[in-house]
Design a protein around this motif. Structure first.
Motif, PDB file in Angstrom:
ATOM      1  N   VAL A  46       0.873  -1.172   0.000  1.00  7.06           N
ATOM      2  CA  VAL A  46       0.000   0.000   0.000  1.00  7.06           C
ATOM      3  C   VAL A  46       0.912   1.224   0.000  1.00  7.06           C
ATOM      4  O   VAL A  46       1.659   1.449   0.953  1.00  7.06           O
ATOM      5  CB  VAL A  46      -0.930   0.023   1.230  1.00  7.06           C
ATOM      6  N   TYR A  47       0.865   1.994  -1.088  1.00 11.89           N
ATOM      7  CA  TYR A  47       1.773   3.124  -1.267  1.00 11.89           C
ATOM      8  C   TYR A  47       1.156   4.406  -0.724  1.00 11.89           C
ATOM      9  O   TYR A  47       0.004   4.732  -1.028  1.00 11.89           O
ATOM     10  CB  TYR A  47       2.099   3.302  -2.751  1.00 11.89           C
ATOM     11  N   MET A  48       1.948   5.124   0.073  1.00 10.93           N
ATOM     12  CA  MET A  48       1.496   6.396   0.635  1.00 10.93           C
ATOM     13  C   MET A  48       2.640   7.404   0.608  1.00 10.93           C
ATOM     14  O   MET A  48       3.772   7.067   0.277  1.00 10.93           O
ATOM     15  CB  MET A  48       0.986   6.204   2.068  1.00 10.93           C
ATOM     16  N   LYS A  49       2.330   8.631   0.991  1.00 16.59           N
ATOM     17  CA  LYS A  49       3.329   9.693   1.064  1.00 16.59           C
ATOM     18  C   LYS A  49       3.474  10.136   2.517  1.00 16.59           C
ATOM     19  O   LYS A  49       2.483  10.292   3.236  1.00 16.59           O
ATOM     20  CB  LYS A  49       2.906  10.892   0.206  1.00 16.59           C
ATOM     21  N   GLY A  50       4.728  10.329   2.935  1.00 11.65           N
ATOM     22  CA  GLY A  50       4.972  10.776   4.298  1.00 11.65           C
ATOM     23  C   GLY A  50       6.407  10.515   4.703  1.00 11.65           C
ATOM     24  O   GLY A  50       7.162   9.847   3.994  1.00 11.65           O
ATOM     25  N   GLY A  51       6.789  11.045   5.855  1.00  9.62           N
ATOM     26  CA  GLY A  51       8.147  10.880   6.349  1.00  9.62           C
ATOM     27  C   GLY A  51       8.301   9.635   7.201  1.00  9.62           C
ATOM     28  O   GLY A  51       7.329   8.938   7.510  1.00  9.62           O
ATOM     29  N   PHE A  63      -1.185  -5.807  11.863  1.00  7.33           N
ATOM     30  CA  PHE A  63       0.267  -5.769  11.681  1.00  7.33           C
ATOM     31  C   PHE A  63       0.589  -5.551  10.210  1.00  7.33           C
ATOM     32  O   PHE A  63       0.089  -6.264   9.340  1.00  7.33           O
ATOM     33  CB  PHE A  63       0.918  -7.069  12.146  1.00  7.33           C
ATOM     34  N   ALA A  64       1.428  -4.560   9.939  1.00 10.06           N
ATOM     35  CA  ALA A  64       1.882  -4.292   8.578  1.00 10.06           C
ATOM     36  C   ALA A  64       3.376  -4.006   8.615  1.00 10.06           C
ATOM     37  O   ALA A  64       3.849  -3.276   9.489  1.00 10.06           O
ATOM     38  CB  ALA A  64       1.133  -3.098   7.983  1.00 10.06           C
ATOM     39  N   SER A  65       4.110  -4.589   7.679  1.00 16.24           N
ATOM     40  CA  SER A  65       5.521  -4.233   7.535  1.00 16.24           C
ATOM     41  C   SER A  65       5.589  -2.843   6.916  1.00 16.24           C
ATOM     42  O   SER A  65       4.808  -2.518   6.021  1.00 16.24           O
ATOM     43  CB  SER A  65       6.236  -5.233   6.623  1.00 16.24           C
ATOM     44  N   VAL A  66       6.514  -2.024   7.386  1.00 18.33           N
ATOM     45  CA  VAL A  66       6.633  -0.667   6.854  1.00 18.33           C
ATOM     46  C   VAL A  66       7.988  -0.509   6.185  1.00 18.33           C
ATOM     47  O   VAL A  66       9.009  -0.973   6.695  1.00 18.33           O
ATOM     48  CB  VAL A  66       6.433   0.387   7.970  1.00 18.33           C
ATOM     49  N   VAL A  67       7.988   0.131   5.020  1.00 22.86           N
ATOM     50  CA  VAL A  67       9.213   0.358   4.250  1.00 22.86           C
ATOM     51  C   VAL A  67       9.354   1.857   4.013  1.00 22.86           C
ATOM     52  O   VAL A  67       8.436   2.495   3.494  1.00 22.86           O
ATOM     53  CB  VAL A  67       9.171  -0.378   2.896  1.00 22.86           C
ATOM     54  N   VAL A  68      10.491   2.412   4.409  1.00 23.05           N
ATOM     55  CA  VAL A  68      10.717   3.852   4.280  1.00 23.05           C
ATOM     56  C   VAL A  68      12.148   4.105   3.798  1.00 23.05           C
ATOM     57  O   VAL A  68      12.910   3.171   3.542  1.00 23.05           O
ATOM     58  CB  VAL A  68      10.481   4.572   5.632  1.00 23.05           C
ATOM     59  N   TYR A  69      12.509   5.385   3.690  1.00 20.62           N
ATOM     60  CA  TYR A  69      13.867   5.791   3.344  1.00 20.62           C
ATOM     61  C   TYR A  69      14.849   5.200   4.365  1.00 20.62           C
ATOM     62  O   TYR A  69      14.539   5.161   5.549  1.00 20.62           O
ATOM     63  CB  TYR A  69      13.950   7.325   3.358  1.00 20.62           C
ATOM     64  N   PRO A  70      16.004   4.654   3.944  1.00 21.87           N
ATOM     65  CA  PRO A  70      16.632   4.767   2.623  1.00 21.87           C
ATOM     66  C   PRO A  70      16.331   3.614   1.668  1.00 21.87           C
ATOM     67  O   PRO A  70      16.920   3.542   0.599  1.00 21.87           O
ATOM     68  CB  PRO A  70      18.120   4.788   2.983  1.00 21.87           C
ATOM     69  N   ILE A  75      13.472   3.129   0.148  1.00 23.90           N
ATOM     70  CA  ILE A  75      12.750   3.794  -0.935  1.00 23.90           C
ATOM     71  C   ILE A  75      12.996   5.298  -0.798  1.00 23.90           C
ATOM     72  O   ILE A  75      13.493   5.750   0.233  1.00 23.90           O
ATOM     73  CB  ILE A  75      11.239   3.469  -0.894  1.00 23.90           C
ATOM     74  N   PRO A  76      12.674   6.105  -1.818  1.00 24.44           N
ATOM     75  CA  PRO A  76      12.962   7.546  -1.758  1.00 24.44           C
ATOM     76  C   PRO A  76      12.296   8.244  -0.576  1.00 24.44           C
ATOM     77  O   PRO A  76      11.251   7.811  -0.079  1.00 24.44           O
ATOM     78  CB  PRO A  76      12.408   8.065  -3.092  1.00 24.44           C
ATOM     79  N   LYS A  77      12.907   9.337  -0.132  1.00 22.66           N
ATOM     80  CA  LYS A  77      12.341  10.141   0.950  1.00 22.66           C
ATOM     81  C   LYS A  77      10.937  10.614   0.580  1.00 22.66           C
ATOM     82  O   LYS A  77      10.656  10.932  -0.571  1.00 22.66           O
ATOM     83  CB  LYS A  77      13.226  11.356   1.227  1.00 22.66           C
ATOM     84  N   GLY A  78      10.083  10.669   1.595  1.00 20.26           N
ATOM     85  CA  GLY A  78       8.726  11.147   1.372  1.00 20.26           C
ATOM     86  C   GLY A  78       7.751  10.074   0.933  1.00 20.26           C
ATOM     87  O   GLY A  78       6.566  10.344   0.750  1.00 20.26           O
ATOM     88  N   HIS A  79       8.248   8.842   0.768  1.00 22.00           N
ATOM     89  CA  HIS A  79       7.381   7.745   0.342  1.00 22.00           C
ATOM     90  C   HIS A  79       7.316   6.678   1.434  1.00 22.00           C
ATOM     91  O   HIS A  79       8.277   6.463   2.173  1.00 22.00           O
ATOM     92  CB  HIS A  79       7.896   7.123  -0.957  1.00 22.00           C
TER      93      HIS A  79
END
Length: 231
Positions: A148-153, A171-178, A180-184
């Motif tokens: 599920v793609y969203m925008k945020g820090g 429960f959801a795994s979360v993927v963020v920077y680094p 994937i690109p910042k803000g995603h």
């Protein structure tokens, strides 16, 4: 075989077709395909009709099998070479017998109870359809892996995933920077055959409510929440 973050399958059939033109062996990492794809659950190669073109097949018991351990399947000459030469295998210990027997039982269930895989796909289809109907972007997944793609820090993502877990029981795994690109943000959901329609509806409701909080700025914080203190 399956991209673990996005849930879409690699183009194995097209790659395998190139073996007639180029001299190479095909190794497939099918951690998310084994047990979920193909008529018998043999994975992405079976689903795409090119299983016999795979020279070395790697998968794990830690995904669809919900256990521990992994395996490599291929020509005996290659397997023997790996067994005696791969550095990580030297001095390694075998899986404990209870886990080995458990994995064998899981393989037996995969062969003898195809209704489990059918139920998994029924749940995955309902979840993905429900998310799309609610306006969520789930990319091009064609497997039970549901991003599920969203925008945020990073801080917002952490606060939201904690809210989902602590207050909604999701429960959801979360993927963020680094990664994937910042803000995603990517929240990765993987339904199982054991989930019910009620579970799916609760998940859809939870994502709708937490997405509204994310958009309103409710998760904006100066630092990543301390999950230990939150308890």
């Amino acid at each position: 075989g399956v991209f673990g973050m996005a849930g879409d399958q690699g183009k194995l059939k097209e790659i395998a077709a190139l073996k007639g033109k180029y001299d190479f062996r095909l190794l497939v990492d099918d951690a998310h395909g084994f047990g979920t794809l193909g008529e018998t659950g043999a994975g992405a190669g079976e689903a795409q009709g090119c299983q016999d073109a795979i020279d070395l097949y790697f998968s794990t018991f830690a995904k669809s099998m919900a256990s521990i351990g992994a395996f490599v399947a291929g020509d005996r000459t290659i397997i023997d070479y790996i067994r005696w030469n791969i550095r990580s295998q030297i001095f390694a210990k075998s899986l404990p017998m209870p886990l080995t027997l458990g994995n064998l039982k899981r393989l037996d269930l995969l062969r003898t109870q195809p209704e489990l895989k059918a139920k998994l796909w029924e749940n995955a289809t309902k979840l993905q359809k429900g998310l799309k109907e609610k306006g969520f972007d789930i990319g091009n997944t064609d497997t039970p892996v549901t991003p599920v793609y969203m925008k945020g820090g990073v801080e917002e993502a952490t606060a939201m995933v904690m809210d989902l877990r602590e207050n909604y029981g999701v429960f959801a795994s979360v993927v963020v920077y680094p990664v994937i690109p910042k803000g995603h943000i990517i929240y990765r959901l993987i339904p199982t055959a054991a989930h019910t329609d009620a579970d799916i509806q609760e998940t859809l409701k939870a994502f709708s409510e937490t997405k509204a909080k994310l958009d309103s700025g409710a998760y904006k914080v100066e630092a990543i929440p301390d999950m230990a203190e939150a308890r």
